[in-house]
Design a protein around this motif. Structure first.
Motif, short mmCIF file in Angstrom:
data_model
loop_
_atom_site.label_atom_id
_atom_site.label_comp_id
_atom_site.label_asym_id
_atom_site.label_seq_id
_atom_site.Cartn_x
_atom_site.Cartn_y
_atom_site.Cartn_z
N ARG A 1 -10.50 59.72 32.54
CA ARG A 1 -9.05 59.96 32.35
C ARG A 1 -8.61 61.30 32.91
N TRP A 2 -9.43 62.33 32.74
CA TRP A 2 -9.00 63.64 33.25
C TRP A 2 -8.80 63.57 34.75
N GLU B 1 -0.32 65.82 26.83
CA GLU B 1 -0.80 64.93 25.76
C GLU B 1 0.25 63.88 25.43
N LYS B 2 1.49 64.33 25.27
CA LYS B 2 2.57 63.42 24.89
C LYS B 2 2.98 62.50 26.04
N ILE C 1 -3.14 61.59 26.35
CA ILE C 1 -4.52 62.05 26.43
C ILE C 1 -4.79 63.05 25.31
N SER C 2 -6.05 63.35 25.09
CA SER C 2 -6.42 64.30 24.04
C SER C 2 -6.13 65.73 24.48
N PRO C 3 -6.06 66.66 23.52
CA PRO C 3 -5.85 68.07 23.86
C PRO C 3 -6.96 68.61 24.78
N VAL C 4 -8.19 68.21 24.53
CA VAL C 4 -9.32 68.67 25.34
C VAL C 4 -9.16 68.18 26.78
N THR C 5 -8.77 66.92 26.95
CA THR C 5 -8.57 66.36 28.28
C THR C 5 -7.43 67.06 29.00
#
Length: 80
Positions: free
Chosen positions: A9-10, A39-40, A44-48
């Motif tokens: 995804r990243w 993210e919004k 995706i996640s915060p880390v991504t």
């Protein structure tokens, strides 16, 4: 976003932002979306989200102003 399961995804979000940079949607000096906004926007996640912004900086497409945000650098010629 229409995710492709075989591609991390990243990488997909990186490719989206890279294309927006080269298309001029985010011109040099323009502030990129924050990790929270990414993210919004794409789910995706915060880390991504943080990884995407780090990878853009590592590639020389963006730079960070601590406490302010991540901005588009001067663009090298688009790879073919």
């Amino acid at each position: 976003m229409d995710w492709q399961p075989e591609i991390p995804r990243w990488r997909q979000v990186y490719a989206l932002l890279e294309q927006r940079i080269y298309d001029g949607i985010y011109p040099p000096g323009e502030r990129l979306p924050s990790a929270l906004a990414l993210e919004k926007e794409v789910g995706i996640s915060p880390v991504t989200a943080r990884r995407v912004l780090k990878e853009l900086r590592d590639a020389g497409l963006a730079y960070m102003e601590p406490g302010i945000g991540t901005f588009v650098s001067r663009l090298p010629e688009k790879p073919k």
